[in-house]
Design a protein around this motif. Structure first.
Motif, PDB file in Angstrom:
ATOM      1  N   ALA A 105      -2.396  -4.158  -2.747  1.00 34.17           N
ATOM      2  CA  ALA A 105      -2.233  -2.739  -2.271  1.00 34.17           C
ATOM      3  C   ALA A 105      -3.935  -2.329  -1.699  1.00 34.17           C
ATOM      4  N   PHE A 106      -3.778  -2.009  -0.471  1.00 38.31           N
ATOM      5  CA  PHE A 106      -4.948  -1.189   0.227  1.00 38.31           C
ATOM      6  C   PHE A 106      -6.247  -2.509   0.393  1.00 38.31           C
ATOM      7  N   SER A 139       0.791  -1.186  -0.062  1.00 32.00           N
ATOM      8  CA  SER A 139       0.035   0.033   0.127  1.00 32.00           C
ATOM      9  C   SER A 139       0.779   1.119   0.076  1.00 32.00           C
ATOM     10  N   PRO A 188      -9.836  -0.431  10.499  1.00 30.65           N
ATOM     11  CA  PRO A 188      -8.599   0.707   9.633  1.00 30.65           C
ATOM     12  C   PRO A 188      -8.405   1.735  10.242  1.00 30.65           C
ATOM     13  N   ARG A 248       2.289   1.724  -3.433  1.00 33.37           N
ATOM     14  CA  ARG A 248       1.160   2.271  -4.520  1.00 33.37           C
ATOM     15  C   ARG A 248       0.883   3.572  -4.313  1.00 33.37           C
ATOM     16  N   LEU A 249       0.894   4.090  -3.012  1.00 36.48           N
ATOM     17  CA  LEU A 249       0.455   5.422  -2.721  1.00 36.48           C
ATOM     18  C   LEU A 249       1.755   6.396  -3.274  1.00 36.48           C
ATOM     19  N   ALA A 265      -7.766  -2.505   3.947  1.00 34.05           N
ATOM     20  CA  ALA A 265      -8.839  -1.597   4.223  1.00 34.05           C
ATOM     21  C   ALA A 265     -10.306  -2.419   4.470  1.00 34.05           C
ATOM     22  N   ARG A 276      -8.187   6.504   5.005  1.00 35.40           N
ATOM     23  CA  ARG A 276      -7.791   5.444   5.903  1.00 35.40           C
ATOM     24  C   ARG A 276      -6.353   4.927   5.211  1.00 35.40           C
ATOM     25  N   PHE A 277      -5.786   4.658   6.074  1.00 33.40           N
ATOM     26  CA  PHE A 277      -4.286   3.943   5.800  1.00 33.40           C
ATOM     27  C   PHE A 277      -3.617   3.172   6.977  1.00 33.40           C
ATOM     28  N   LEU A 333      -8.559   7.495  -0.634  1.00 34.54           N
ATOM     29  CA  LEU A 333      -8.587   6.416   0.420  1.00 34.54           C
ATOM     30  C   LEU A 333      -9.223   6.351   1.384  1.00 34.54           C
ATOM     31  N   ILE A 374      -5.221  11.232   0.494  1.00 37.24           N
ATOM     32  CA  ILE A 374      -5.578  10.239   1.347  1.00 37.24           C
ATOM     33  C   ILE A 374      -7.208  10.332   1.715  1.00 37.24           C
TER      34      ILE A 374
END
Length: 207
Positions: free
Chosen positions: A131-132, A102, A155, A105-106, A135, A186-187, A183, A179
């Protein structure tokens, strides 16, 4: 070392305006991100031999957290009249876990490397998950780190801190907007354990 209070040494101290319950943190005082703390101490200095955490000024000077002169020094550096350092009043134990896929990818989405330190995780995991994907992990589902079982709590909803560089010197508002918008703000995920556990670099992860 991890138990129901979280990772040993994490969130040991809080900073307040003196005589109040007004908490100071990196979002209100980015300069705080240039201060560091360690427990046990990461230096051989005299202030690092006791039971109190050691607090480091931006210059690197070390103070025992219970040194009576420390609050005045920190207050002056943060532009406050007076502050108090208090034991953290946490009543739960959890770890913040960020996944390398993740983060990568970010960084690709932003067109530049995004430092993992911006998110202040306890654990960075390399896995074969997309990735991700984390979540969407169901609360209560199991994650195994090394020989220990953890459960997914939720998350991590991000505050503004990831938009600051790790030292609080420059803010990246585009990252914050990304973000929030892309997203769902959330991260990373929080995981918990009710038992005592030991985790180490190189431990296997499964779930």
């Amino acid at each position: 070392m991890v138990d129901r209070n979280g990772m040993a040494g994490d969130r040991v101290l809080e900073v307040f305006k003196a005589g109040s319950d007004d908490k100071l943190w990196g979002g209100s005082h980015p300069r705080m991100m240039e201060w560091e703390a360690a427990w046990p101490a990461q230096c051989g200095c005299a202030d690092g031999t006791g039971d109190a955490p050691v607090v480091y000024e931006p210059s690197g000077a070390a103070w025992a957290a219970d040194d009576p002169d420390l609050p005045a020094v920190m207050a002056a550096d943060l532009g406050e009249d007076a502050i108090e350092l208090r034991p953290h009043g946490r009543s739960y134990g959890r770890l913040l876990v960020v996944f390398e896929a993740s983060l990568k990818r970010l960084s690709e989405q932003m067109g530049r490397e995004i430092e993992v330190e911006r998110f202040r995780p306890n654990v960075l995991c390399e896995s074969d998950a997309d990735a991700f994907a984390e979540a969407g992990f169901e609360p209560g589902s199991r994650i195994r780190l090394g020989d220990n079982d953890f459960t997914v709590q939720k998350p991590c909803e991000r505050c503004i801190l990831p938009s600051w560089d790790p030292y609080g010197r420059q803010r990246d508002k585009d990252l914050h907007k990304h973000i929030v918008k892309e997203l769902d703000n959330r991260f990373g995920i929080y995981v918990r354990t009710e038992a005592k556990a030991t985790i180490a670099v190189g431990d296997q992860i499964s779930g």
